[in-house]
Structure formats: structure tokens, C-alpha cells
Design an enzyme around this catalytic site. Structure first.
Site, PDB file in Angstrom:
ATOM      1  N   GLU A  49       0.862   2.707   3.979  1.00 11.98           N
ATOM      2  CA  GLU A  49       1.788   2.225   2.949  1.00 11.98           C
ATOM      3  C   GLU A  49       2.670   3.349   2.399  1.00 11.98           C
ATOM      4  OE1 GLU A  49      -1.474   1.603   2.957  1.00 11.98           O
ATOM      5  OE2 GLU A  49      -1.796  -0.575   2.858  1.00 11.98           O
ATOM      6  N   PHE A 111     -11.320  -8.332  -6.856  1.00 10.20           N
ATOM      7  CA  PHE A 111     -11.279  -7.538  -5.628  1.00 10.20           C
ATOM      8  C   PHE A 111      -9.839  -7.084  -5.343  1.00 10.20           C
ATOM      9  CE2 PHE A 111     -10.711  -7.510  -0.933  1.00 10.20           C
ATOM     10  CZ  PHE A 111     -11.488  -6.376  -0.663  1.00 10.20           C
ATOM     11  N   LYS A 161      -0.499 -13.496  -6.052  1.00 12.80           N
ATOM     12  CA  LYS A 161      -0.605 -14.385  -4.892  1.00 12.80           C
ATOM     13  C   LYS A 161      -0.293 -15.843  -5.253  1.00 12.80           C
ATOM     14  CE  LYS A 161      -3.906 -15.635  -1.250  1.00 12.80           C
ATOM     15  NZ  LYS A 161      -3.159 -15.192  -0.074  1.00 12.80           N
ATOM     16  N   MET A 478       4.271  28.209   3.170  1.00 12.21           N
ATOM     17  CA  MET A 478       4.858  28.625   1.896  1.00 12.21           C
ATOM     18  C   MET A 478       3.787  29.157   0.937  1.00 12.21           C
ATOM     19  SD  MET A 478       7.726  29.104   0.490  1.00 12.21           S
ATOM     20  CE  MET A 478       9.073  28.041   0.998  1.00 12.21           C
TER      21      MET A 478
END
Length: 565
Positions: A49, A111, A161, A478
Site C-alpha cells: 500500500e 477487526f 463498507k 549518507m
């Protein structure tokens, strides 16, 4: 005819001109994904994601459009946070849609429930939790409007949902009215007149350019403005590519790893015209010694950015393009004074040219070991002028900023504000999805590449021919450089000794892998990669302790640069 919430969402996206979204499905967005199968909107399935959001970000930076990403609730949604924060810090227009548990379960520790409105409040321009399907179309309309107007930024829409399943009659609002949100686009005429007087009175002016020039599509106006005055121009990392690097007036980047002559010019200037920049600490160094002799004009569409970090003598709030056009017109009215100004500032330009000759951007090349700067120069030499370059974050990012001569806006995509390792590959994915026929190249280090290397699978699946350059020094370079310079070479946990076989890694995903440690093979490897269809990894095993120079140590002034290791 009534539509479901997920159908309404996809209708809204089409009406906003969205043709591509990036995402990862899950239980709370399964209805959206089911409807996507019959939608003309292209969906690109990333492998994480976070990468989906970076890909949407890269798409937005390369095109100027609003990028869109979709994720499910809980961990899917929280995995987007780094990508959202990256876009927020760099003012990138995006809409992120996350699934949420049904409204009746919100607050019950259901959940995969996560409070996305609360979590994203500090890193979004605005966010919404849609509780009623009757509000959905209006909210999507507002989300896109907020994301792309004023100072752009990411907007999150959290969609439960049950709202996706509910039905309602679809009607898309034609306009948006938001109380208290009215960005100022038109620069104040009196302030602009004052600015022109200050500029024409200056003897040592410098134009300091940030990402706002790119975001407002003002590169053309910037060039006209600088040339009209013969004023030297320096850019931030985010302003890179908004002004041609090879232009005689270009000073390159300023700040911690800026050029010697840009930092000396700012330190000795008597007027700084800051355009779409925010004076972050990597640019200013020690605030007390930043541009100590200069009056400052600050042009920005976001009034909260002005005077945030430095004193400002003349603020101008407005769209950069609008303000620059008005300033150019005003300068044209003062043609004779402009000629005198150009004559009077000629000694200033000569002084800067002296600094350029004294300390040009350079490095010591080698016939026995690959120098990373040499690779960057060869990539520039062998790629098209409109190639899109993305970077991860670290030494390779700064070498790219220093040694790649960008000529066109929206060709350098890099995480500036947040400094996100793992940004480069997925953002290249997004840019290549937007422009399938352009060269897109991700320049990375071996450490940052491994942050999102799984997106090689996405490149192969969607036949996106991104070329990936890995400057491999087996170090988190770095941090190692700081340990060398400021911690007596105590390389604590920065050495990545496990020798990753990047050629085999590429081949495991179905891509092509090339590798060399020989300077004489650098050019042929790049050439072969550019001629090879599909995604290609080019691994260059570089000098392990090469440093990024010049460097302004943290807390020091811009004129206190370290020029040699």
C-alpha cells in the site's frame, strides 16, 4: 436509478478525469474492486500500500493531475501513512481512498479498524469519514477540489463498507462552496509594485526558487523574469528542473549540498526573491547567518508559509504564475530603469562567475573504481532530454541533484520534505504508467532500493519499462558520510555487507539485470539497459567511501561549507 456507494465513487472519479488508480484490495474495499472490473478506470495493483501511494504521487508529479490511491482498512490503510506524509510535505495533489469497517462497528475495536481520520490529520490537507451515502458525491467533489487548489496536498476519504453497499440516487455537484477556504490566486498589485522597486534598487539580487514554481506550471514565466533582470537563480531540491541547469544565470541548488557559488551568492546578496519556497533548514543552515545582508521578498500561495522560518520584508500572497506575470509586465513598464539595473548588477554577476571558476561542481574521477558522479553524468549523456528521473533518498539523490543537468519541469521526482527512502521505484512506476513512451529512470542506492524492491513485480506485470540504477556501495551512504565526518568513522549499523545479487533479483521477477564494477563498462551497461525492452536493473559497484560535497554541517552557515573530505 439508484447506485451503490462504490458505483457512485467510481462515477465521481471518472467525472474528475481519473484514468488510472493505484491500490491494493482488501475486505472493506471489495465492493469497489468488484465494480472496478467493469470500469474504464485502469487499476494498477502494487505489492504494498505504501508503494501504491508513492506511485500515485509519481503520477501526480509527472502529470500535474491529481493522483489517486486505494487501500483497505486497518493495516492496509495505515501502510499508506508514509506515502501520504511524503505527498503532504511536498504539496502534491492526491486523493487517497481507504476502506473502513461498517459505521455501526466504528469505535468498537472491530477487526482491521483504524482511526484514519485521527491518524492522518497532521499529514493531510483535509480528510473525511463518509457516514452517509447521501454525502459521498459531494465529499469526493470537495476532496478533488481541495487537493488541486491553493497549495496542493493530499486529501483522505475514509469510506465504511456499509456506505459502499448502500444505494442512493447519483447527482454530482457542479460547484464547491467551502466556508473559510478561499485561496488567494491574484497577487496584490501594490505589493508587486513595491517588489519591483526593491528589485530595481538592488545591487546583488538572487532569485531563490522552490517547488511552487513547478506546481503552478510557472517555469516559462520564471525564465522570462530572470532573463528580463539578468538575475542569478538558485533552486531548492523541489525547485530542481524548474529552471534549466545549463542556463548562464543558473546557480544550481543551494543549501546543505548546494553549490559553492549558490551558497556564497545567497550569503552575500542584498535582495532575495523567494518564489514558491519555504526556507527549510536544509536550505538555510544556521538561520542567524542566512542571507544576513539581504532584504527578502517572499512569493507564495500559502500565507502560513510566509515568515514561518525567516524574517520577510515584503510578502506577496498569490499564485506564482499570476505574480510572475504581473511582475514581468511591471518590469516592461520600467524598461529604462531595468537597463540601468542590468548594468549596475554586472559586477555582481562577475563576482558570482569568479566563485564558479574558483569552486565548480567537480569530483576526482578514477580508472580503477566507479565514481557515482561519473555514472550520473553518463546517464544524462545517454538519455533523452525529456527523460523522467526519480530518486530514492540518500547520497545518490544529492549526486543526481548536483550532476544531472535537468532542462524541463516535472522531470525530476524526489522526496524533498520528508526524505522518504523507498520513494523512487514506485514513483517511477507511477510516472511510467502516465507516460508509457517516455524514458523513466529510478536512481537509487542499494539501501533505499531495498525499501520497496518488491515493486519490480508490478513493473513486470504491467510491462512498465522503468530502468533502475543502483549505486551500490554496501553502505547506508549518507549516514556513513556523517559518521565519517562527525563520529570519527565509527560506522555503527550502516554497513550492509550481505552481498545482494541484484542481477538474480531482477531475473527472479522476470526483469533484466546488469552489473559492473569497471569504470570502462559504465557506458555500455547504460546503453544496453536503454536498448533492452522492459524493466532493467543496472547495478554499479561504486567507490565505497565517496562523499557528497560540498556539505554544510548541521547548524553551520551556508558560507561554512566543507569542500573536501
Amino acid at each position: 436509478m439508484k447506485k451503490t456507494g462504490s458505483q457512485i465513487l467510481l462515477e465521481c472519479l471518472q467525472l474528475e478525469g481519473v484514468d488510472t488508480v493505484f491500490g491494493y484490495p482488501g475486505g472493506t474495499v471489495i465492493n469497489i474492486y468488484d465494480d472496478l472490473m467493469g470500469s474504464p478506470i485502469r487499476h494498477i495493483l502494487t505489492r504494498h500500500e505504501q508503494a501504491a501511494v508513492h506511485a500515485a504521487d509519481g503520477y501526480a508529479r509527472a502529470t500535474g493531475k491529481v493522483g489517486v490511491a486505494i487501500a483497505t482498512s486497518g493495516p492496509g490503510a495505515t501502510n499508506t501513512i508514509t506515502g501520504i506524509a511524503t505527498a503532504y510535505m511536498d504539496s502534491i495533489p492526491m486523493v487517497i481512498i481507504t476502506g473502513q469497517v461498517p459505521t455501526a462497528l466504528i469505535g468498537n475495536d472491530a477487526f482491521q479498524e483504524a482511526d484514519m481520520v485521527g491518524i492522518t490529520r497532521p499529514v493531510t490537507k483535509h480528510n473525511y469519514l463518509v457516514k452517509d451515502i447521501k454525502d459521498l458525491a459531494r465529499i469526493i467533489k470537495e476532496a478533488f477540489y481541495i487537493a488541486r487548489t491553493g497549495r496542493p496536498g493530499p486529501v483522505l476519504v475514509d469510506l465504511p463498507k456499509d456506505v459502499q453497499i448502500a444505494t442512493a440516487k447519483f447527482a454530482y455537484p457542479e460547484t464547491v462552496e467551502l466556508r473559510g477556504y478561499k485561496p488567494t490566486y491574484s497577487g496584490n498589485t501594490r505589493q508587486i509594485e513595491k517588489a519591483v522597486k526593491m528589485i530595481l534598487s538592488a545591487k546583488k539580487p538572487v532569485v531563490y526558487v522552490g517547488g511552487g514554481v513547478t506546481l503552478s506550471n510557472s517555469s516559462h514565466e520564471l525564465k522570462d523574469f530572470a532573463e528580463a533582470l539578468q538575475a542569478p537563480v538558485t533552486t531548492t531540491l523541489m525547485g530542481m528542473a524548474s529552471f534549466p541547469k545549463k542556463h548562464p544565470l543558473s546557480l544550481g541548488m543551494l543549501g546543505m549540498h548546494g553549490t559553492y557559488y549558490a551558497n556564497m551568492a545567497v550569503t552575500n546578496s542584498d535582495l532575495l526573491v523567494a518564489i514558491g519556497a519555504r526556507f527549510d533548514d536544509r536550505v538555510t543552515g544556521k538561520i542567524a547567518t542566512f542571507a544576513p545582508h539581504a532584504k527578502i521578498i517572499h512569493i507564495d500561495i500559502d500565507p502560513t508559509s510566509i515568515k514561518k522560518n525567516v524574517r520577510v520584508d515584503l510578502p506577496i500572497v498569490g499564485d506564482v504564475q499570476d505574480v510572475l506575470q504581473k511582475m514581468i509586465a511591471k518590469l516592461a513598464e520600467h524598461g529604462d530603469e531595468v537597463k540601468v539595473h542590468i548594468d549596475e548588477t554586472s559586477t555582481w554577476r562577475q563576482e558570482i562567475d569568479g566563485w564558479k571558476k574558483q569552486h565548480p561542481m567537480s569530483y576526482k574521477n578514477s580508472k580503477s573504481v566507479i565514481k557515482p558522479q561519473f555514472v550520473i553524468e553518463k546517464i544524462r549523456e545517454l538519455t533523452r532530454d525529456d527523460a523522467i528521473i526519480t530518486t530514492e533518498v540518500g547520497q545518490h539523490q544529492m549526486w543526481t541533484a548536483q550532476f544531472f543537468d535537468f532542462t524541463q519541469p516535472r522531470t525530476f521526482l524526489s522526496s524533498g520534505g520528508l526524505g522518504t527512502m523507498g520513494f523512487g521505484l514506485p514513483s517511477a512506476l507511477g510516472a511510467q504508467a502516465a507516460f508509457p513512451d517516455r524514458q523513466v529512470i529510478d536512481i537509487s542506492g542499494d539501501g533505499s532500493f531495498q525499501m520497496n524492491s518488491q515493486e519490480l513485480a508490478t513493473l513486470v506485470q504491467y510491462r512498465l519499462p522503468v530502468k533502475i540504477v543502483i549505486l551500490n556501495n554496501n553502505f547506508l551512504g549518507m549516514v556513513r558520510q556523517w559518521q565519517q565526518l562527525f563520529f570519527d568513522r565509527r560506522y555503527s549499523q550502516t554497513c550492509m555487507e550481505l552481498p545482494i545479487d541484484f542481477v538474480k533479483l531482477a531475473e527472479a521477477y522476470g526483469a533484466t539485470g546488469l552489473s559492473t564494477s569497471k569504470p570502462e563498462e559504465v557506458e555500455s551497461v547504460i546503453q544496453k539497459a536503454l536498448e533492452t525492452p522492459g524493466p532493467v536493473i543496472m547495478e554499479f559497484k561504486i567507490a565505497r567511501e565517496e562523499n557528497v560535497l560540498p556539505m554544510v554541517p548541521a547548524g553551520a552557515g551556508l558560507n561554512e561549507m566543507v569542500l573536501a573530505s
